[in-house]
Design a protein around this motif. Structure first.
Motif: not given
Length: 236
Positions: A89-108
């Motif tokens: 949880v955070s008080h600021s929005p989470f940034l969506d990972p850029s295409p190809g930058q997801n640290p673990n492509p098994a789960f977005t």
């Protein structure tokens, strides 16, 4: 006789007050995200397991350490064995990972915004601060099982935990939904877990979600000395 003075022009309509009241939910958004845990998250997972043991009155059975968790939890790819989703949880929005930058492509990662009437006071926010500067609020640990009746694999949830100050905000449902979504994605037949019979709040929560609480089933367990003794049964 002088003519009567014309009536005064109508007073301008008052400008509507667009300010939100102090207790408006929009003033207290909580940004939540579910992501795959990694080996670096073991300290936070361990602390939450201890808190869960305290809540369930089972600290006498909890012998897990950071070292034992690190040695056993992350030896297989996600969803093929033990898998942990972390709730942040955070008080600021989470940034969506850029295409190809997801640290673990098994789960977005899954994100949502929850508008609260009151801001949450988290006395342990620093203790549960991640390396990204957000707060760990809960976790779910699950692994594959199998239904012979369905002839399909499923997921069994071993632990689902939300830290006390974040409960009753829809975050537990967010964790369960993430597991269910992954099960459907993989063509699995069901998701199962157990609940303590005295935890009436959890039972009501699960039933409201549509889960069936099976009264006729009992857990059978071999552990400790009993497990050690029984391993010799086939030798005789």
């Amino acid at each position: 006789m002088a003519a009567a003075a014309p009536p005064p022009p109508p007073a301008p309509a008052p400008t509507p007050n667009m300010a939100l009241p102090d207790d408006s939910p929009l003033l207290h958004p909580l940004f939540a995200r579910v992501r795959l845990a990694t080996l670096l998250d073991v300290p936070h997972i361990h602390k939450q397991i201890h808190q869960m043991a305290v809540f369930e009155r089972l600290t006498h059975l909890c012998s897990a350490t950071e070292a034992s968790l690190a040695a056993t939890l992350f030896n297989s790819p996600p969803f093929q064995s033990f898998t942990v989703f972390l709730l942040e949880v955070s008080h600021s929005p989470f940034l969506d990972p850029s295409p190809g930058q997801n640290p673990n492509p098994a789960f977005t990662p899954i994100s949502r915004t929850i508008n609260l009437d009151l801001a949450i006071e988290d006395p342990e926010s620093e203790t549960f601060r991640s390396e990204e500067g957000v707060t760990i609020a809960g976790f779910v640990l699950f692994f594959p099982n199998y239904s012979t009746f369905l002839a399909k694999p499923g997921f069994y949830i071993e632990d689902l935990f939300v830290r006390e100050c974040y409960r009753r905000k829809g975050l537990g449902k967010m964790l369960l939904s993430a597991v269910a979504k992954q099960a459907v994605k993989m063509g699995y037949g069901r998701v199962e877990w157990v609940v303590l019979d005295w935890n009436v709040n959890a039972i009501k929560f699960y039933e409201e979600m549509g889960a069936k609480v099976l009264q006729e089933w009992r857990i059978c367990r071999l552990t400790g000395d009993a497990l050690e003794a029984y391993r010799h049964f086939s030798d005789h």
